[in-house]
Design a protein around this motif. Structure first.
Motif, short mmCIF file in Angstrom:
data_model
loop_
_atom_site.label_atom_id
_atom_site.label_comp_id
_atom_site.label_asym_id
_atom_site.label_seq_id
_atom_site.Cartn_x
_atom_site.Cartn_y
_atom_site.Cartn_z
N ASP A 1 -10.74 2.37 3.52
CA ASP A 1 -10.05 3.18 2.65
C ASP A 1 -8.61 3.12 2.54
N ALA A 2 -8.17 1.97 2.80
CA ALA A 2 -6.92 1.89 2.59
C ALA A 2 -6.40 1.52 1.20
N LEU A 3 -4.97 1.91 0.98
CA LEU A 3 -4.38 1.65 -0.47
C LEU A 3 -2.91 0.73 -0.53
N PHE A 4 -2.98 0.31 -1.52
CA PHE A 4 -1.57 -0.23 -1.64
C PHE A 4 -0.82 0.87 -2.32
N ASN A 5 -0.06 1.50 -1.58
CA ASN A 5 0.78 2.65 -1.94
C ASN A 5 2.10 2.52 -2.21
N ARG A 6 2.74 1.39 -1.90
CA ARG A 6 4.26 1.29 -2.56
C ARG A 6 4.38 -0.03 -3.25
N ILE A 7 4.80 0.09 -4.44
CA ILE A 7 4.87 -1.42 -5.23
C ILE A 7 6.17 -1.26 -5.80
N ILE A 8 7.05 -2.31 -5.38
CA ILE A 8 8.45 -2.69 -6.27
C ILE A 8 8.29 -3.95 -6.75
N GLU A 9 8.27 -3.96 -8.12
CA GLU A 9 7.95 -5.31 -8.75
C GLU A 9 9.28 -6.18 -8.37
N PHE B 1 9.62 -7.49 -5.46
CA PHE B 1 10.22 -7.49 -4.29
C PHE B 1 8.80 -7.35 -3.35
N VAL B 2 8.19 -6.20 -3.19
CA VAL B 2 6.71 -6.08 -2.41
C VAL B 2 5.91 -5.18 -2.76
N VAL B 3 4.32 -5.64 -2.19
CA VAL B 3 3.48 -4.80 -2.38
C VAL B 3 3.07 -4.25 -1.05
N GLN B 4 3.00 -3.10 -0.78
CA GLN B 4 3.00 -2.57 0.60
C GLN B 4 1.53 -1.58 0.73
N GLY B 5 1.07 -1.80 1.77
CA GLY B 5 -0.18 -1.13 2.09
C GLY B 5 -0.52 -0.68 3.32
N GLY B 6 -1.58 0.00 3.64
CA GLY B 6 -1.88 0.78 4.94
C GLY B 6 -1.27 2.08 5.18
N GLU B 7 -0.87 2.58 6.17
CA GLU B 7 -0.03 3.90 6.57
C GLU B 7 1.38 3.62 5.88
N VAL C 1 -3.57 -12.17 -8.31
CA VAL C 1 -3.89 -11.11 -8.18
C VAL C 1 -2.90 -10.01 -7.47
N ILE C 2 -2.38 -10.35 -6.60
CA ILE C 2 -1.14 -9.34 -5.85
C ILE C 2 -0.03 -9.39 -7.05
N MET C 3 0.20 -10.36 -7.53
CA MET C 3 1.17 -10.37 -8.75
C MET C 3 0.92 -9.20 -9.73
N LYS C 4 -0.41 -9.33 -10.10
CA LYS C 4 -0.91 -8.24 -11.27
C LYS C 4 -0.64 -6.96 -10.61
N ILE C 5 -1.00 -6.68 -9.28
CA ILE C 5 -0.83 -5.32 -8.74
C ILE C 5 0.64 -5.00 -8.67
N SER C 6 1.50 -5.93 -8.52
CA SER C 6 3.07 -5.72 -8.30
C SER C 6 3.39 -5.30 -9.65
N GLN C 7 2.87 -5.48 -10.76
CA GLN C 7 3.38 -4.93 -12.12
C GLN C 7 2.84 -3.66 -12.66
N LEU C 8 1.89 -2.92 -11.70
CA LEU C 8 1.75 -1.56 -12.16
C LEU C 8 2.54 -0.68 -12.20
N LYS C 9 2.48 0.37 -13.00
CA LYS C 9 3.46 1.38 -13.13
C LYS C 9 3.68 2.42 -11.89
N THR C 10 4.45 2.73 -11.61
CA THR C 10 4.77 3.60 -10.48
C THR C 10 5.82 4.66 -10.94
N ASP C 11 5.77 5.92 -9.85
CA ASP C 11 6.68 6.80 -9.98
C ASP C 11 8.08 6.65 -9.54
N ASN C 12 9.03 7.55 -9.40
CA ASN C 12 10.37 7.25 -9.04
C ASN C 12 10.47 6.92 -7.41
#
Length: 216
Positions: free
Chosen positions: A63-71, A73-79, A188-199
């Motif tokens: 049930d892990a998530l990619f929970n920090r995304i910075i276009e 830069f990086v796509v971060q997941g796990g805890e 795929v990871i590039m597509k995820i990196s372009q998702l909208k995020t909050d501040n």
């Protein structure tokens, strides 16, 4: 005959190089709602490789998530950093388990590199269950030169060639451990990196992922 023998020897060393670089390494399949991609774990960062394999077998990333995304830069997941800090603050023994850094010139922050997150500990040791993928940016020769002066390091010819041709995040080198890379499905990871995020860099939609150990 000598020419044939020379070709045979050359092919032998090419095959050995390929075998040592990938055939003995472990491979992972990442499954997401945006598609799947594959990553290889480096044998020359064995402690991070083995930790990742144990974590998968022990369902740490269930049930892990990619929970920090910075276009760029990086796509971060796990805890997440916040959750790690809360858990450790609530621990009466104040334990902060980390995995010692493993730096190797062959493992650097190219596009698609798989790295281990960490906090600001001076040993640069890694969190036990937080990962990230590099979705960096274009790099110039001047930037590499300035980073060498700032960090007191020297980029290898292979690193320089990769960074100048494809980009990445060289400023993270020798600060965060890289222990693998994407070898199939980088889009795929590039597509995820372009998702909208909050501040705070949280994606506005949940991005779950599943990791499966595969033969290749």
């Amino acid at each position: 005959m000598k020419a044939i023998r020379k070709v045979q020897i050359t092919l032998y060393f090419v095959l050995i190089t390929v075998f040592n670089g990938y055939a003995q390494s472990k491979h992972l399949l990442f499954k997401t709602e945006f598609g799947n991609f594959k990553a290889v774990l480096y044998d020359y960062t064995p402690h991070h490789r083995d930790l990742m394999l144990r974590s998968i077998r022990d369902h740490v990333y269930h049930d892990a998530l990619f929970n920090r995304i910075i276009e760029n830069f990086v796509v971060q997941g796990g805890e997440h950093d916040v959750d790690i800090a809360k858990r450790e603050a609530a621990d009466p023994l104040h334990q902060q388990p980390r995995l010692a850094a493993e730096f190797d010139d062959r493992a650097f922050h190219k596009m698609g590199a798989l790295g281990a997150g960490r906090d600001g500990n001076p040993e640069k040791a890694s969190f036990l269950n937080q990962i990230y993928f590099v979705v960096g940016k274009k790099i110039t020769a001047a930037e590499l030169h300035n980073l060498e002066l700032k960090k007191g390091i020297k980029y290898t010819a292979a690193q320089r060639k990769e960074y100048l041709a494809k980009g990445g995040q060289p400023r993270l080198d020798h600060d965060f451990t890289v222990f693998g890379e994407i070898y199939e499905g980088f889009g795929v990871i590039m597509k995820i990196s372009q998702l909208k995020t909050d501040n705070q860099d949280y994606p506005l939609q949940k991005v779950p992922f599943e990791i499966i150990e595969i033969s290749k």
